[in-house]
Design an enzyme around this catalytic site. Structure first.
Site, PDB file in Angstrom:
ATOM      1  N   SER A 136       0.841  -1.201   0.000  1.00  0.00           N
ATOM      2  CA  SER A 136       0.000   0.000   0.000  1.00  0.00           C
ATOM      3  C   SER A 136       0.871   1.244   0.000  1.00  0.00           C
ATOM      4  CB  SER A 136      -0.884   0.011   1.249  1.00  0.00           C
ATOM      5  OG  SER A 136      -1.514   1.277   1.411  1.00  0.00           O
ATOM      6  N   TYR A 149      -1.040  -0.158  10.544  1.00  0.00           N
ATOM      7  CA  TYR A 149      -1.364  -0.604   9.177  1.00  0.00           C
ATOM      8  C   TYR A 149      -0.212  -0.256   8.239  1.00  0.00           C
ATOM      9  CZ  TYR A 149      -3.513  -1.048   4.596  1.00  0.00           C
ATOM     10  OH  TYR A 149      -3.764  -1.399   3.287  1.00  0.00           O
TER      11      TYR A 149
HETATM   12  P1  NDP Z   1     -11.523  -6.039   0.940  1.00  0.00           P
HETATM   13  O1  NDP Z   1     -11.897  -5.836   2.356  1.00  0.00           O
HETATM   14  O2  NDP Z   1     -12.543  -5.794  -0.108  1.00  0.00           O
HETATM   15  O3  NDP Z   1     -10.928  -7.514   0.736  1.00  0.00           O
HETATM   16  C1  NDP Z   1     -10.057  -8.059   1.694  1.00  0.00           C
HETATM   17  C2  NDP Z   1      -9.913  -9.553   1.458  1.00  0.00           C
HETATM   18  O4  NDP Z   1      -8.989 -10.060   2.428  1.00  0.00           O
HETATM   19  C3  NDP Z   1     -11.225 -10.292   1.622  1.00  0.00           C
HETATM   20  O5  NDP Z   1     -11.347 -11.240   0.582  1.00  0.00           O
HETATM   21  C4  NDP Z   1     -11.064 -11.009   2.952  1.00  0.00           C
HETATM   22  O6  NDP Z   1     -11.721 -12.282   2.937  1.00  0.00           O
HETATM   23  C5  NDP Z   1      -9.543 -11.243   2.999  1.00  0.00           C
HETATM   24  N1  NDP Z   1      -9.113 -11.447   4.373  1.00  0.00           N
HETATM   25  C6  NDP Z   1      -9.018 -10.524   5.371  1.00  0.00           C
HETATM   26  N2  NDP Z   1      -8.679 -11.118   6.526  1.00  0.00           N
HETATM   27  C7  NDP Z   1      -8.551 -12.439   6.245  1.00  0.00           C
HETATM   28  C8  NDP Z   1      -8.243 -13.592   7.022  1.00  0.00           C
HETATM   29  N3  NDP Z   1      -7.963 -13.496   8.343  1.00  0.00           N
HETATM   30  N4  NDP Z   1      -8.215 -14.796   6.421  1.00  0.00           N
HETATM   31  C9  NDP Z   1      -8.487 -14.910   5.108  1.00  0.00           C
HETATM   32  N5  NDP Z   1      -8.778 -13.870   4.307  1.00  0.00           N
HETATM   33  C10 NDP Z   1      -8.822 -12.652   4.887  1.00  0.00           C
HETATM   34  O7  NDP Z   1     -10.257  -5.096   0.698  1.00  0.00           O
HETATM   35  P2  NDP Z   1      -9.304  -4.825  -0.563  1.00  0.00           P
HETATM   36  O8  NDP Z   1      -9.647  -5.667  -1.725  1.00  0.00           O
HETATM   37  O9  NDP Z   1      -9.224  -3.365  -0.741  1.00  0.00           O
HETATM   38  O10 NDP Z   1      -7.927  -5.287   0.078  1.00  0.00           O
HETATM   39  C11 NDP Z   1      -7.057  -6.232  -0.513  1.00  0.00           C
HETATM   40  C12 NDP Z   1      -5.635  -5.870  -0.135  1.00  0.00           C
HETATM   41  O11 NDP Z   1      -5.318  -4.600  -0.691  1.00  0.00           O
HETATM   42  C13 NDP Z   1      -5.387  -5.736   1.367  1.00  0.00           C
HETATM   43  O12 NDP Z   1      -4.132  -6.308   1.664  1.00  0.00           O
HETATM   44  C14 NDP Z   1      -5.354  -4.223   1.591  1.00  0.00           C
HETATM   45  O13 NDP Z   1      -4.570  -3.874   2.697  1.00  0.00           O
HETATM   46  C15 NDP Z   1      -4.738  -3.766   0.294  1.00  0.00           C
HETATM   47  N6  NDP Z   1      -4.947  -2.384  -0.100  1.00  0.00           N
HETATM   48  C16 NDP Z   1      -6.202  -1.850  -0.249  1.00  0.00           C
HETATM   49  C17 NDP Z   1      -6.360  -0.541  -0.674  1.00  0.00           C
HETATM   50  C18 NDP Z   1      -7.690   0.101  -0.817  1.00  0.00           C
HETATM   51  O14 NDP Z   1      -7.744   1.355  -0.832  1.00  0.00           O
HETATM   52  N7  NDP Z   1      -8.773  -0.635  -0.959  1.00  0.00           N
HETATM   53  C19 NDP Z   1      -5.205   0.278  -1.024  1.00  0.00           C
HETATM   54  C20 NDP Z   1      -3.930  -0.375  -0.819  1.00  0.00           C
HETATM   55  C21 NDP Z   1      -3.823  -1.656  -0.407  1.00  0.00           C
HETATM   56  P3  NDP Z   1     -12.684 -12.835   4.113  1.00  0.00           P
HETATM   57  O15 NDP Z   1     -13.103 -11.668   4.956  1.00  0.00           O
HETATM   58  O16 NDP Z   1     -13.823 -13.473   3.385  1.00  0.00           O
HETATM   59  O17 NDP Z   1     -11.837 -13.819   4.831  1.00  0.00           O
HETATM   60  C1  8X3 Z   2      -5.052   1.551   1.757  1.00  0.00           C
HETATM   61  C2  8X3 Z   2      -4.712   2.863   1.163  1.00  0.00           C
HETATM   62  O1  8X3 Z   2      -4.398   5.318   1.655  1.00  0.00           O
HETATM   63  O2  8X3 Z   2      -6.308   4.183   2.673  1.00  0.00           O
HETATM   64  O3  8X3 Z   2      -3.928   0.777   1.881  1.00  0.00           O
HETATM   65  O4  8X3 Z   2      -4.090   3.761   3.490  1.00  0.00           O
HETATM   66  S1  8X3 Z   2      -4.873   4.080   2.321  1.00  0.00           S
END
Ligand code: NDP
Ligand code: 8X3
Length: 249
Positions: A136, A149
């Site tokens: 991120s 985070y």
């Molecule tokens: P979502 O919340 O939409 O998806 C997160 C996914 O992670 C879900 O499928 C969830 O599945 C899975 N997950 C979380 N905890 C667990 C666990 N303990 N075991 C198994 N699976 C888990 O978020 P995003 O798609 O946005 O996030 C995906 C990645 O991208 C993350 O690493 C996030 O930090 C990163 N990210 C997101 C950004 C954003 O702005 N959206 C920006 C930068 C990075 P389930 O709950 O079904 O287990």
């Molecule tokens: C998620 C992006 O900018 O919300 O990783 O931290 S931000």
């Protein structure tokens, strides 16, 4: 030859979009997450020969090992690991943050990621495969409330560079994708279910979409075998930097 990707966090957001992107391109995909009811439609859409659902909590290393051991024959040889499962919990300043939130983020974003990577490295080396870790911008640029985070994502980015160094000469590619703001369930999870907070953040901001990031994951994964993008930082045009802050007497 049909290639196989294991994509964690496939029940939502980037991971779900990536499953569609790779499956539509003919890859076999192992889709993982805790919510089985979100994975089954992916299997239904592409068929059990192309998408396999592996339901486990990434923090449960025994369940992870069991799911990997139980992969059907057609999915057992993994060419690409997409470490995407992750979360933020809370936006409070460190001095009032909830310790359990910090532990959850570290267990999920760091400990589970290295555990799964460790499991799969031998076969990724044997197959000259690839690893794409979802980090991120929060791991690169600090912001108030980003504390643990951001720390977990800085770990992901630095761990990935370390993997690159260790895997020198193996043919295994390692990339970190560092997205900025993208509208997924991320903020809903971060705020413990506050839909209004999520809507407020994204409304009118033209955030990136899950499909935008899935396209970048696919792009990185399908580059010619002699190319390695080390880190790919990507933001919506609407998001930039706010600079330093100064506290005065
Ligand atoms: P979502 O919340 O939409 O998806 C997160 C996914 O992670 C879900 O499928 C969830 O599945 C899975 N997950 C979380 N905890 C667990 C666990 N303990 N075991 C198994 N699976 C888990 O978020 P995003 O798609 O946005 O996030 C995906 C990645 O991208 C993350 O690493 C996030 O930090 C990163 N990210 C997101 C950004 C954003 O702005 N959206 C920006 C930068 C990075 P389930 O709950 O079904 O287990
Ligand atoms: C998620 C992006 O900018 O919300 O990783 O931290 S931000």
């Amino acid at each position: 030859m049909t290639r196989t990707a294991l994509i964690t966090g496939a029940t939502s957001g980037f991971g779900a979009a990536a499953v569609h992107r790779f499956a539509q391109a003919g890859w076999r995909v192992i889709a993982t997450g805790r919510r089985a009811e979100r994975l089954q439609p992916l299997v239904d859409a592409y068929g059990p020969g192309q998408v396999h659902a592996a339901v486990f909590d990434v923090r449960d290393s025994a369940a992870m090992a069991a799911a990997l051991a139980a992969l059907p024959a057609g999915f057992a040889d993994i060419d690409l690991l997409v470490n995407n499962a992750g979360l933020a919990q809370g936006t409070a300043p460190a001095q009032s943050a909830v310790l359990e939130d910090w532990r959850t983020m570290i267990d999920t974003n760091v400990t589970a990621l290295v555990t799964l990577t460790h499991h799969l490295l031998p076969q990724l080396v044997a197959r000259k495969g690839a690893i794409i870790n979802i980090s991120s911008v929060a791991g690169v640029y600090p912001y108030p409330g980003g504390n643990a985070y951001g720390g977990t994502k800085a770990f992901v980015s630095q761990f990935s560079l370390g993997l690159r160094a260790d895997l020198h000469g193996s043919g295994v590619r390692v990339t970190t994708i560092e997205p900025g703001m993208a509208e997924t369930e991320f903020t809903l999870v971060r705020t413990h279910g506050n839909q209004a907070a999520s809507d407020t953040l994204y409304t009118g901001a033209n955030p990136m979409t899950a499909e935008d990031i899935a396209e970048q994951i696919f792009f990185v994964a399908t580059l010619p075998a002699h190319l390695n993008i080390n880190r790919l930082e990507i933001m919506p045009v609407s998001q930039s930097f706010a600079g330093f802050q100064v506290a005065r007497d």
